[in-house]
Design an enzyme around this catalytic site. Structure first.
Site, PDB file in Angstrom:
ATOM      1  N   ARG A  77       0.851  -1.186   0.000  1.00 14.20           N
ATOM      2  CA  ARG A  77       0.000   0.000   0.000  1.00 14.20           C
ATOM      3  C   ARG A  77       0.892   1.243   0.000  1.00 14.20           C
ATOM      4  O   ARG A  77       1.681   1.423   0.930  1.00 14.20           O
ATOM      5  CB  ARG A  77      -0.899   0.002   1.234  1.00 14.20           C
ATOM      6  CG  ARG A  77      -1.678   1.291   1.381  1.00 14.20           C
ATOM      7  CD  ARG A  77      -2.527   1.369   2.655  1.00 14.20           C
ATOM      8  NE  ARG A  77      -3.114   2.702   2.706  1.00 14.20           N
ATOM      9  CZ  ARG A  77      -3.176   3.452   3.781  1.00 14.20           C
ATOM     10  NH1 ARG A  77      -2.733   3.026   4.953  1.00 14.20           N
ATOM     11  NH2 ARG A  77      -3.702   4.664   3.720  1.00 14.20           N
ATOM     12  N   HIS A 121      -3.052  10.937   0.860  1.00 13.30           N
ATOM     13  CA  HIS A 121      -2.588  10.665   2.225  1.00 13.30           C
ATOM     14  C   HIS A 121      -2.023  11.978   2.795  1.00 13.30           C
ATOM     15  O   HIS A 121      -0.837  12.093   3.088  1.00 13.30           O
ATOM     16  CB  HIS A 121      -1.540   9.549   2.220  1.00 13.30           C
ATOM     17  CG  HIS A 121      -1.309   8.900   3.561  1.00 13.30           C
ATOM     18  ND1 HIS A 121      -1.399   7.536   3.763  1.00 13.30           N
ATOM     19  CD2 HIS A 121      -0.969   9.401   4.768  1.00 13.30           C
ATOM     20  CE1 HIS A 121      -1.122   7.248   5.028  1.00 13.30           C
ATOM     21  NE2 HIS A 121      -0.856   8.365   5.659  1.00 13.30           N
ATOM     22  N   GLU A 166      -7.556   8.135   6.507  1.00 12.68           N
ATOM     23  CA  GLU A 166      -7.958   8.668   7.806  1.00 12.68           C
ATOM     24  C   GLU A 166      -8.554  10.073   7.732  1.00 12.68           C
ATOM     25  O   GLU A 166      -7.974  11.044   8.246  1.00 12.68           O
ATOM     26  CB  GLU A 166      -6.756   8.658   8.772  1.00 12.68           C
ATOM     27  CG  GLU A 166      -6.239   7.260   9.060  1.00 12.68           C
ATOM     28  CD  GLU A 166      -5.231   7.213  10.216  1.00 12.68           C
ATOM     29  OE1 GLU A 166      -4.802   8.280  10.681  1.00 12.68           O
ATOM     30  OE2 GLU A 166      -4.883   6.099  10.657  1.00 12.68           O
ATOM     31  N   ASN A 292      -7.304   1.270  10.024  1.00 12.76           N
ATOM     32  CA  ASN A 292      -5.998   1.586  10.606  1.00 12.76           C
ATOM     33  C   ASN A 292      -6.181   1.606  12.115  1.00 12.76           C
ATOM     34  O   ASN A 292      -6.988   2.389  12.625  1.00 12.76           O
ATOM     35  CB  ASN A 292      -5.519   2.980  10.181  1.00 12.76           C
ATOM     36  CG  ASN A 292      -5.269   3.098   8.682  1.00 12.76           C
ATOM     37  OD1 ASN A 292      -5.380   2.124   7.947  1.00 12.76           O
ATOM     38  ND2 ASN A 292      -4.920   4.291   8.240  1.00 12.76           N
ATOM     39  N   TYR A 294      -4.120   0.929  16.109  1.00 12.64           N
ATOM     40  CA  TYR A 294      -2.840   0.745  16.800  1.00 12.64           C
ATOM     41  C   TYR A 294      -2.975   0.483  18.294  1.00 12.64           C
ATOM     42  O   TYR A 294      -2.209  -0.251  18.879  1.00 12.64           O
ATOM     43  CB  TYR A 294      -1.986   2.017  16.641  1.00 12.64           C
ATOM     44  CG  TYR A 294      -1.492   2.257  15.241  1.00 12.64           C
ATOM     45  CD1 TYR A 294      -0.241   1.838  14.840  1.00 12.64           C
ATOM     46  CD2 TYR A 294      -2.288   2.916  14.295  1.00 12.64           C
ATOM     47  CE1 TYR A 294       0.232   2.061  13.555  1.00 12.64           C
ATOM     48  CE2 TYR A 294      -1.835   3.144  13.006  1.00 12.64           C
ATOM     49  CZ  TYR A 294      -0.569   2.712  12.635  1.00 12.64           C
ATOM     50  OH  TYR A 294      -0.117   2.929  11.369  1.00 12.64           O
ATOM     51  N   GLU A 361      -3.394  -0.484   8.158  1.00 15.51           N
ATOM     52  CA  GLU A 361      -2.247  -0.068   8.976  1.00 15.51           C
ATOM     53  C   GLU A 361      -2.349  -0.691  10.354  1.00 15.51           C
ATOM     54  O   GLU A 361      -3.395  -0.631  11.003  1.00 15.51           O
ATOM     55  CB  GLU A 361      -2.210   1.456   9.194  1.00 15.51           C
ATOM     56  CG  GLU A 361      -1.757   2.267   8.023  1.00 15.51           C
ATOM     57  CD  GLU A 361      -1.652   3.761   8.356  1.00 15.51           C
ATOM     58  OE1 GLU A 361      -1.368   4.103   9.528  1.00 15.51           O
ATOM     59  OE2 GLU A 361      -1.866   4.560   7.445  1.00 15.51           O
TER      60      GLU A 361
HETATM   61  C1  NOJ Z   1      -1.551   6.852  10.673  1.00 11.89           C
HETATM   62  C2  NOJ Z   1      -1.127   7.434   9.366  1.00 11.89           C
HETATM   63  O1  NOJ Z   1      -1.945   7.065   8.304  1.00 11.89           O
HETATM   64  C3  NOJ Z   1       0.335   7.233   9.057  1.00 11.89           C
HETATM   65  O2  NOJ Z   1       0.684   8.201   8.111  1.00 11.89           O
HETATM   66  C4  NOJ Z   1       1.135   7.318  10.330  1.00 11.89           C
HETATM   67  O3  NOJ Z   1       2.511   7.357  10.100  1.00 11.89           O
HETATM   68  C5  NOJ Z   1       0.797   6.141  11.198  1.00 11.89           C
HETATM   69  N1  NOJ Z   1      -0.637   6.107  11.445  1.00 11.89           N
HETATM   70  C6  NOJ Z   1       1.532   6.078  12.531  1.00 11.89           C
HETATM   71  O4  NOJ Z   1       1.245   7.177  13.298  1.00 11.89           O
END
Ligand code: NOJ
Length: 465
Positions: A77, A121, A166, A292, A294, A361
């Site tokens: 991607r 992006h 995002e 995405n 985390y 992500e």
């Molecule tokens: C979200 C973003 O899409 C990406 O650009 C960023 O580096 C990562 N998460 C980590 O923060």
């Protein structure tokens, strides 16, 4: 112990974004993006760093595609820099800029790696910004023209497209918190920008399909499980509201064609003008959703925060990597919470009627040390292992997850944090641009080539290079 296996055809990839990796910020006819200007503003980026050279992917893409192949990945991607291919943001195409992506796509296909192309992006052409940028109701039209041009140029070789990355983060960080370009603090603009982004997704979706009916088009959303900071009733109420703002705002608009009514009532003073037909336009314009995710956040009652009366713990409380009461925090200060990815995927399944999903992500930043030329990043392996187990569980519980992309291939420019955060499977020496596969990269290769989650330990055997 049972080894967990993913089905044949499941995508194991890595993800990057143009401004974070390419560099070559003013080469071959590329015009500036909003990030090219933002990074020059005093105090905005760690140590005043910029992505002007980034990790020089623009010149080293062949080496980087070879790395992807060495990692055993079958998908990649990446994003197109809009001002590289359309310097004015509209009209004229910059053939040299386009050629870069064409060569990149060809080399990926030659290596057996499927390209997933993100169109936007966050690096909006500055010339569009000067015309009102994301705040302008023209933005969706501009985006559609750009999407159409890209479909014409690459659509014969690219099957899967991600319109936007995002949108919620783009609107909130760019227009409310001001820690991302264009660095505004304007609550009145924030939701207008978000609405325009969702209209742009619809317009881009239509444009891509008009050129290539067979194109599969989605968008990547930040999905963050929200927990109350304490068990008290006020914090639980805060969590409910913050979840609406952070997650449901976008999910409900896209999947149900309506913003959460309670939020609209609370925020009526800053609510954007929604024209008749807008929500039908926004609704359902995706073939898949990108997730995405985390970490999780904790919400608390905050009477001074306008409209919401609630907020969440900073995503970067002190940015310190640490273990606290047995819980690991990454160098972003983000809690490692594997169950969060399961919850994010199940939320999308439930709220959106189980669409096809890619985890576009997921990954972790740690302070990686190089010892004897090796990076034994066990904490990252543990992270990937535990999160992938949860992806597997979400699939077993019916979520239609079809692929997983690690953020990120190479240590790169982490926006306001500059090069201080390392998310890569591949270590980059930022002084020399030398790339070294980390132990996590070798671990990922094992996963991608066997489709089975390997144990969470530094793999034996030869290096992946
Ligand atoms: C979200 C973003 O899409 C990406 O650009 C960023 O580096 C990562 N998460 C980590 O923060």
């Amino acid at each position: 112990m049972r080894t967990l296996e993913f089905p044949e055809g499941f995508l194991f990839g890595t993800a990057t974004a143009a401004y974070q990796v390419e560099g070559a910020w003013n080469e071959d006819g590329k015009a500036p993006s909003v990030w090219d200007g933002f990074v020059r503003r005093r105090g905005k980026i760690w140590m005043g760093q910029t992505g002007e050279t980034a990790v020089d992917h623009y010149h080293r893409y062949l080496e980087d595609v070879a790395l992807m192949k060495a990692l055993g990945t079958n998908a990649y991607r990446f994003s197109v820099s809009w001002p590289r291919v359309m310097p004015d943001g509209r009209g004229r195409i910059n053939a040299a800029g386009l050629d870069f992506y064409s060569r990149l796509v060809d080399s990926l296909l030659g290596a057996g790696i499927a390209p997933l192309v993100t169109l936007y992006h966050w690096d909006l052409p500055q010339r569009l910004q000067d015309l009102g940028g994301l705040e302008s109701r023209d933005f969706p039209l501009r985006f559609a023209d750009y999407a159409e041009a890209m479909a014409r140029a690459l659509g014969d070789r690219v099957g899967e497209w991600i319109t936007l990355n995002e949108p919620w983060v783009n609107a909130v960080s760019g227009y409310l918190l001001g820690d991302h370009a264009p660095g505004r603090h304007n609550p009145w603009a924030t939701l207008r920008v978000l609405h325009n982004l969702l209209l742009a997704n619809a317009a881009g979706y239509g444009a891509l399909k008009s050129v290539r009916a067979s194109a599969r088009v989605g968008l990547s959303l930040s999905v963050i499980p929200i927990y109350p900071r304490t068990a008290g009733a006020r914090d639980r109420e805060a969590a409910r509201l913050v979840d609406q703002f952070v997650n449901d705002l976008v999910l409900d608009a896209l999947c149900r064609g309506a913003y959460p009514a309670e939020l609209a009532a609370r925020m009526r003073v800053i609510w954007p003008r929604i024209r008749p037909g807008d929500m039908e336009t926004v609704r359902g314009k995706y073939d898949f959703l990108g997730v995405n995710t985390y970490t999780r956040e904790r919400a608390y009652a905050a009477p001074l925060v306008p409209f919401l009366g609630a907020w969440m713990t900073g995503r970067y409380p002190d940015g310190k990597e640490r273990v606290e009461n047995g819980v690991q925090f990454t160098s972003m200060g983000w809690e490692v919470f594997p169950r969060g990815i399961y919850e994010a995927l199940m939320k999308v399944k439930e709220r959106c009627g189980n669409p096809p999903v890619y985890v576009t992500e997921n990954g972790a930043a740690f302070h990686d040390a190089v010892r004897d030329g090796e990076i034994r990043d066990l904490a990252r392996i543990r992270y990937l292992h535990d999160y992938l187990e949860m992806v597997h569980r979400a699939r077993s519980d019916g979520a239609d997850v079809r692929g997983y992309f690690v953020w990120t291939l190479l240590d790169n420019f982490e926006w306001a944090f500059g090069f201080s955060k390392r998310f890569g499977l591949v270590y980059v020496d930022h002084a020399t641009q030398k790339r070294t596969v980390k132990a996590s990269g070798r671990w990922y290769r094992e996963l991608a080539t066997t489709r089975r989650i390997p144990p969470a330990e530094v793999p034996n055997g030869s290096r992946a290079e």
